[in-house]
Design an enzyme around this catalytic site. Sequence first.
Site, PDB file in Angstrom:
ATOM      1  N   HIS A 237      10.146 -86.654 -12.050  1.00 36.31           N
ATOM      2  CA  HIS A 237      11.408 -86.403 -12.776  1.00 36.31           C
ATOM      3  C   HIS A 237      11.098 -85.515 -13.988  1.00 36.31           C
ATOM      4  CE1 HIS A 237      15.419 -86.872 -14.156  1.00 36.31           C
ATOM      5  NE2 HIS A 237      15.427 -88.115 -14.555  1.00 36.31           N
ATOM      6  N   HIS A 276      14.468 -80.473  -4.728  1.00 36.76           N
ATOM      7  CA  HIS A 276      15.475 -81.197  -5.509  1.00 36.76           C
ATOM      8  C   HIS A 276      16.327 -82.015  -4.548  1.00 36.76           C
ATOM      9  CE1 HIS A 276      18.686 -82.043  -8.382  1.00 36.76           C
ATOM     10  NE2 HIS A 276      17.823 -81.681  -9.307  1.00 36.76           N
ATOM     11  N   ASP A 332      12.134 -77.382 -13.534  1.00 39.82           N
ATOM     12  CA  ASP A 332      10.830 -77.638 -14.177  1.00 39.82           C
ATOM     13  C   ASP A 332       9.769 -76.599 -13.843  1.00 39.82           C
ATOM     14  OD1 ASP A 332      11.777 -80.897 -13.593  1.00 39.82           O
ATOM     15  OD2 ASP A 332      11.266 -80.158 -15.589  1.00 39.82           O
TER      16      ASP A 332
END
Length: 398
Positions: A237, A276, A332
């Site tokens: 995460h 994702h 990210d």
Amino acid sequence: AEGLRVYDPAFLNTAVVKSQVSYVDGERGILLYRGYRIEDLLKHSNYLEVAYLLIYGELPDKLQAAGWEKQIMTHTYLHVKVNDLMKSFNYDAHPMGMFISSIAALSTFHPEANPSLAGANIFLQDVKLCNKQFKRIIGKATTLAANAYRHRIGREFNSPQNGLGYTENFLCMLDCLGEADYRPHPVLVDALDKLFIIHAEHEMNCSTTAMRLIGSSLVDPYSAISGAAAALYGPLHGGANEAVVHMLEEIGSVENIPDFIAQVKNREKKLMGFGHRVYKNFDPRASLVRDVLYKVFEVCGQEPLMKVAVALEQAALNDDYFVSRRLYPNVDFYSGLIYKAMGFPTDFFPLLFAIPRISGWLAHWNEMLADPDLKIWRPRQVYTGEAARPFVPMSERP
Ligand code: SDX
């Protein structure tokens, strides 16, 4: 804004939460905060204004925006005992571990936030008190984070400078470059503020679900936020931005990419920063982060690992293993390179995700408290264990 998706009934039955805070369309790569496109907010707004929008549902007018910023900036100071608590951690304590512990400790300094003292439903009745927690938590989050960073590098804590903007004050408290009366480059202030907007909210991700779940027991928001931050800490995460840089450092050079890809295909490794649960074509935030990255590189110089990152992204985007699994760069993949170029240590990166996500967590907490049908979350399970069976005394066990 794009037309909203029409939900099919099967989806509506599986959906756990109905919310107005944000809208994510995984197929079309759309992200709306209270109906505003993330691209428009990045162009025209700033993080504190977006935090207000997420929590209260509307963009603030001039007076509301000025009051919101002023009150948040007056809440940036920490009780000296919170500073002492942070100084008591090991010198190499992970900044997220320090943050999670310290934000939970804040509930012990504000009795009105302690449900056992004040009565659990206090927030349901006292909106003013509720609003005060939002300003306190958003204000103190940057000071807690800056303290965690300063502790990590063995330096004294810097006090907040309330006359500065929210993000500029944060960068000054960090004082990454260790220069006397440090003032961050305006491009870096703007870049971090944009990254705060990009990371602020993302519907029912793991940490926001944790916030709602914990908050549904009517515990105080400080304790609920420490739980949400703990969920964000995980490498799958919010910890992924740190994991991406470790992955790129481990790959080391463009020549090593084919071997790394082979390890991923053998399931020995994951391509961190890719994939994702909702975005199955592209994460709109990934390209927005990349736009910020080029601006930061102009000021801080190109991050050497960028070459490996771009080559790795291209290799994956042209490899059927990833394309067939609909794996694309997520928010990210590039953000860690920006933080690294700005001088942050890698273990500080998840905290740079947590700070802005606090406004998303508070927006969901606020929405949940306002729900007249609010009930404690108690997901049901499908039992797959043993049927009832007689006890076996020790003497009869093998
Ligand atoms: C965030 O939910 C949110 O909105 C989160 C977030 C937010 O703003 O709050 O967007 C922030 O957390 C972004 C994600 C950051 N995490 C990472 O980058 C870690 C690497 N990514 C993976 O761990 C993974 O992609 C997840 C956790 C992000 C999503 O996992 P899913 O949706 O459960 O996907 P999956 O595990 O069902 O994978 C489907 C297939 C599997 O292969 P098969 O078993 O079908 O052969 O894809 C593979 C997986 O093995 N796969 C990957 C992979 N991600 C999925 N293979 C290699 N590398 C990866 N990163």
